[in-house]
Design a protein around this motif. Structure first.
Motif, mmCIF file in Angstrom:
data_model
loop_
_atom_site.group_PDB
_atom_site.id
_atom_site.type_symbol
_atom_site.label_atom_id
_atom_site.label_comp_id
_atom_site.label_asym_id
_atom_site.label_seq_id
_atom_site.Cartn_x
_atom_site.Cartn_y
_atom_site.Cartn_z
ATOM 1 N N LYS A 70 46.496 47.312 39.598
ATOM 2 C CA LYS A 70 46.104 47.436 38.192
ATOM 3 C C LYS A 70 46.917 46.511 37.288
ATOM 4 O O LYS A 70 46.362 45.831 36.424
ATOM 5 C CB LYS A 70 46.310 48.879 37.689
ATOM 6 C CG LYS A 70 45.402 49.905 38.316
ATOM 7 C CD LYS A 70 45.698 51.301 37.795
ATOM 8 C CE LYS A 70 47.060 51.831 38.200
ATOM 9 N NZ LYS A 70 47.239 52.010 39.634
ATOM 10 N N ASP A 95 51.934 52.776 31.143
ATOM 11 C CA ASP A 95 52.732 53.432 32.180
ATOM 12 C C ASP A 95 54.094 53.821 31.597
ATOM 13 O O ASP A 95 55.117 53.189 31.868
ATOM 14 C CB ASP A 95 52.887 52.496 33.378
ATOM 15 C CG ASP A 95 53.052 53.258 34.684
ATOM 16 O OD1 ASP A 95 53.418 54.454 34.622
ATOM 17 O OD2 ASP A 95 52.823 52.669 35.750
ATOM 18 N N ARG A 148 42.824 42.863 47.086
ATOM 19 C CA ARG A 148 43.495 42.840 48.393
ATOM 20 C C ARG A 148 42.475 42.805 49.523
ATOM 21 O O ARG A 148 42.643 43.453 50.561
ATOM 22 C CB ARG A 148 44.443 44.044 48.538
ATOM 23 C CG ARG A 148 45.364 44.203 47.338
ATOM 24 C CD ARG A 148 46.599 44.953 47.671
ATOM 25 N NE ARG A 148 47.441 44.155 48.542
ATOM 26 C CZ ARG A 148 48.734 44.367 48.730
ATOM 27 N NH1 ARG A 148 49.328 45.362 48.111
ATOM 28 N NH2 ARG A 148 49.430 43.612 49.533
ATOM 29 N N ILE A 167 38.967 40.146 44.770
ATOM 30 C CA ILE A 167 40.201 39.360 44.777
ATOM 31 C C ILE A 167 40.768 39.405 46.194
ATOM 32 O O ILE A 167 41.078 40.484 46.707
ATOM 33 C CB ILE A 167 41.251 39.934 43.788
ATOM 34 C CG1 ILE A 167 40.630 40.247 42.412
ATOM 35 C CG2 ILE A 167 42.445 38.983 43.675
ATOM 36 C CD1 ILE A 167 40.069 39.074 41.658
ATOM 37 N N PRO A 168 40.887 38.269 46.838
ATOM 38 C CA PRO A 168 41.385 38.298 48.216
ATOM 39 C C PRO A 168 42.867 38.662 48.278
ATOM 40 O O PRO A 168 43.605 38.428 47.320
ATOM 41 C CB PRO A 168 41.157 36.866 48.691
ATOM 42 C CG PRO A 168 41.146 36.037 47.464
ATOM 43 C CD PRO A 168 40.588 36.906 46.375
ATOM 44 N N GLU A 169 43.250 39.250 49.380
ATOM 45 C CA GLU A 169 44.670 39.468 49.658
ATOM 46 C C GLU A 169 45.293 38.076 49.723
ATOM 47 O O GLU A 169 44.792 37.196 50.417
ATOM 48 C CB GLU A 169 44.786 40.169 51.022
ATOM 49 C CG GLU A 169 46.180 40.266 51.592
ATOM 50 C CD GLU A 169 46.964 41.440 51.036
ATOM 51 O OE1 GLU A 169 46.344 42.418 50.593
ATOM 52 O OE2 GLU A 169 48.199 41.357 51.043
HETATM 53 N N1 ATP Z 1 45.343 40.348 45.772
HETATM 54 C C1 ATP Z 1 46.564 40.694 46.193
HETATM 55 N N2 ATP Z 1 47.116 40.129 47.285
HETATM 56 C C2 ATP Z 1 48.354 40.477 47.707
HETATM 57 N N3 ATP Z 1 49.122 41.383 47.106
HETATM 58 C C3 ATP Z 1 48.648 41.993 46.014
HETATM 59 C C4 ATP Z 1 47.340 41.697 45.494
HETATM 60 N N4 ATP Z 1 47.138 42.464 44.392
HETATM 61 C C5 ATP Z 1 48.251 43.204 44.227
HETATM 62 N N5 ATP Z 1 49.175 42.928 45.188
HETATM 63 C C6 ATP Z 1 50.507 43.532 45.342
HETATM 64 O O1 ATP Z 1 50.365 44.940 45.358
HETATM 65 C C7 ATP Z 1 51.464 45.559 44.742
HETATM 66 C C8 ATP Z 1 50.999 46.529 43.687
HETATM 67 O O2 ATP Z 1 50.360 45.820 42.632
HETATM 68 P P1 ATP Z 1 50.371 46.356 41.137
HETATM 69 O O3 ATP Z 1 51.744 46.643 40.661
HETATM 70 O O4 ATP Z 1 49.542 45.417 40.338
HETATM 71 O O5 ATP Z 1 49.596 47.722 41.348
HETATM 72 P P2 ATP Z 1 49.382 48.911 40.309
HETATM 73 O O6 ATP Z 1 48.037 49.466 40.603
HETATM 74 O O7 ATP Z 1 49.641 48.459 38.919
HETATM 75 O O8 ATP Z 1 50.508 49.929 40.750
HETATM 76 P P3 ATP Z 1 50.944 51.274 39.973
HETATM 77 O O9 ATP Z 1 49.903 52.296 40.329
HETATM 78 O O10 ATP Z 1 52.274 51.595 40.531
HETATM 79 O O11 ATP Z 1 50.962 50.954 38.506
HETATM 80 C C9 ATP Z 1 52.335 44.444 44.197
HETATM 81 O O12 ATP Z 1 53.400 44.232 45.056
HETATM 82 C C10 ATP Z 1 51.410 43.253 44.157
HETATM 83 O O13 ATP Z 1 52.117 42.052 44.327
#
Ligand code: ATP
Ligand code: MG
Lengths: 84, 271
Positions: B16, B40, B181, B210-212
Motif C-alpha cells: 500500500k 498509519d 508482487r 505490478i511485477p515483483e
Molecule cells: N512490486 C514489488 N516487488 C518487490 N517488493 C515489493 C513490491 N511491492 C512492495 N514490495 C515490498 O513489500 C514490502 C511491503 O511494502 P509496503 O510497505 O508498501 O506495504 P504496506 O501494504 O504499506 O504495508 P503495511 O500494511 O505494513 O502498511 C516492502 O518491503 C516493499 O519493498
C-alpha cells in the motif's frame, strides 16, 4: 472417473487449488455479509416457538435468507427428531 | 473538486505505501496538484519511502487538533513539482483521528486547490483503515496473488460498499484492483494465482499489475518512489496504472514471462 482423470486431478497445480478454495470462501463470506442484523435473533425466537411443540436442538433449525433479484426469500429448515 | 482515493488492502505488507508513494508521485508529475496522507498513525512509513523523514515537523494529528495549520504540516516533495506529503504522527494513539477532524482537513485541502488526495491506509479493518476509506470517492485495493490477501481484499470491498460515506448516501465508491508482487514465471508454472483468477474471484476492474521487482527495495532504500525509476518494470507498471487512473487506455504489460513472445499474445486480454 478413469485412472487418467485420477492422475490428472492428483497433479492439479497449487494455483488451481488456491482459486477453488478462494471461490468457495469468498462466496460464503459474501453471503454472510449481506445478512441483516436481526437474523440471529429471529433464529433464536423461532427456535423457542418451535420448542413449545417439538423437542429440537439449536442446529436442527436453519434460517437462510437468499436474494433473488429484488425479492428475498427467507427459508426455514427444521429437522424433526425421529419418530419412535 | 478534489478526488479522494484510498489505497487499502486489509492484509498488511502487500504494498500500500509503495503504491501510495508511486501513484501520488505519478499523478503529480502529470501536472495535478496532489497530496498524499499517511493514515498509519503510530507507524508512519510514507515519510521514509518518500525521503522526507527529516523534514517532518508537524503531522496529521497536530493539524486535526489545531496545534498546527495545514501549511505548516504539509511537506513539499523534492522530486515532483505538485506533490505534498502529510505525515502520520508517530506517537499519538490512533483514536486521535475523528470523522469530523478528517473531514475538516480533507475539505481544507480541497479548498486549497488540491485535485487528488491519496490516502495511504494502515493494514487491518480497524479505526485507522476505516478513517482512511470513509471519505473516499475511489479505492485502489492492493492485493498480492495469494489466498489470504485476496480474501482480505474481498472483505475490504464489502466494507467500502457498506460503511463508507458514499455507501451511506446510497452511492458507490469507485473501486479498482492493483495486483502487486506479481511473478509471471510462477504463474506459468501453476504456483501462483494468475491475474485472471484474481479478477474473476473479486469481480473488480483491474487498474494494473505490478511485477515483483528488486527495484522496489532499491527505491525504498534510497527514498525514491519506484515510479521515478523509468527503467524498472515496476516503475513502468505504476506509470501505466497512473495513466489508466487519469482515464487513458493503456494495455497491460508485465503479465507474462516473455514480453513479446507467443505466450503474451495468447494470454493478452482486454481487462
Ligand atoms: N512490486 C514489488 N516487488 C518487490 N517488493 C515489493 C513490491 N511491492 C512492495 N514490495 C515490498 O513489500 C514490502 C511491503 O511494502 P509496503 O510497505 O508498501 O506495504 P504496506 O501494504 O504499506 O504495508 P503495511 O500494511 O505494513 O502498511 C516492502 O518491503 C516493499 O519493498
Ligand atoms: Mg504501509
Amino acid at each position: 472417473m478413469s485412472i487418467f482423470d485420477y492422475f490428472r486431478s492428483a497433479k492439479k497445480d497449487t494455483a488451481s487449488i488456491a482459486k477453488e478454495r478462494l471461490q468457495i470462501i469468498v462466496a460464503h463470506e459474501r453471503n454472510q455479509r449481506n445478512k441483516p442484523d436481526y437474523l440471529p435473533k429471529l433464529q433464536q425466537e423461532l427456535l423457542e416457538v418451535i420448542r413449545k411443540y417439538v423437542d429440537v436442538d439449536q442446529d436442527q433449525v436453519e434460517v437462510q435468507l437468499d436474494n433473488n433479484g429484488n425479492c428475498s426469500v427467507l427459508e426455514l429448515n427444521i429437522t424433526l427428531p425421529d419418530r419412535v | 473538486m478534489a478526488k479522494i482515493i484510498v489505497v487499502t488492502s486489509g492484509k498488511g505488507g502487500v504494498g500500500k505505501t509503495t503504491t501510495s508513494a508511486a501513484i501520488s508521485s505519478g499523478i503529480a508529475m502529470r501536472g495535478h496538484k496532489t497530496v498524499v496522507i499517511d493514515f498509519d498513525i503510530g507507524l508512519r512509513n510514507l515519510d521514509i519511502i518518500m525521503n522526507c523523514e527529516r523534514r517532518v515537523v508537524y503531522d496529521f494529528v497536530n493539524v486535526i487538533n489545531g496545534e498546527a495549520n495545514l501549511r505548516q504540516a504539509l511537506i513539499k516533495d523534492k522530486r515532483a513539482e505538485n506533490l505534498y506529503i502529510l505525515p502520520a504522527s508517530q506517537t499519538r494513539d490512533k483514536d486521535a483521528l475523528t470523522v469530523e477532524g478528517v473531514e475538516r482537513i480533507l475539505n481544507e485541502l480541497a479548498a486549497d486547490g488540491f485535485e487528488y488526495i491519496i490516502c495511504d491506509s494502515p493494514a487491518g479493518i480497524e479505526h485507522g483503515a476505516f478513517m482512511a476509506m470513509y471519505f473516499a470517492d475511489m479505492a485502489i485495493v492492493v492485493a498480492n496473488p495469494e489466498v489470504s490477501s485476496v480474501r482480505d481484499s474481498d472483505r475490504i470491498l464489502g466494507i467500502l460498499q457498506s460503511k463508507s460515506r458514499r455507501a451511506e448516501n446510497g452511492e458507490r465508491v469507485e473501486e479498482c484492483l492493483l495486483l502487486t508482487r506479481y511473478n509471471p514465471e510462477r504463474v506459468a508454472k501453476g504456483e501462483m494465482l494468475g491475474v485472471q483468477d484474481v479478477e474473476e474471484i473479486l469481480a473488480t476492474k483491474l487498474l494494473g499489475v505490478i511485477p515483483e521487482s528488486e527495484t522496489v527495495l532499491k527505491a525504498s532504500n534510497q527514498g525514491i518512489p519506484v515510479i521515478h525509476d523509468i527503467e524498472s518494470p515496476a516503475g513502468q507498471a505504476y506509470s501505466d496504472a497512473v495513466s489508466r487512473l487519469l482515464g487513458e487506455e493503456v494495455e497491460h504489460r508485465f503479465m507474462s514471462v516473455e514480453q513479446k513472445g507467443l505466450f503474451k499474445r495468447l494470454f493478452r486480454r482486454s481487462a
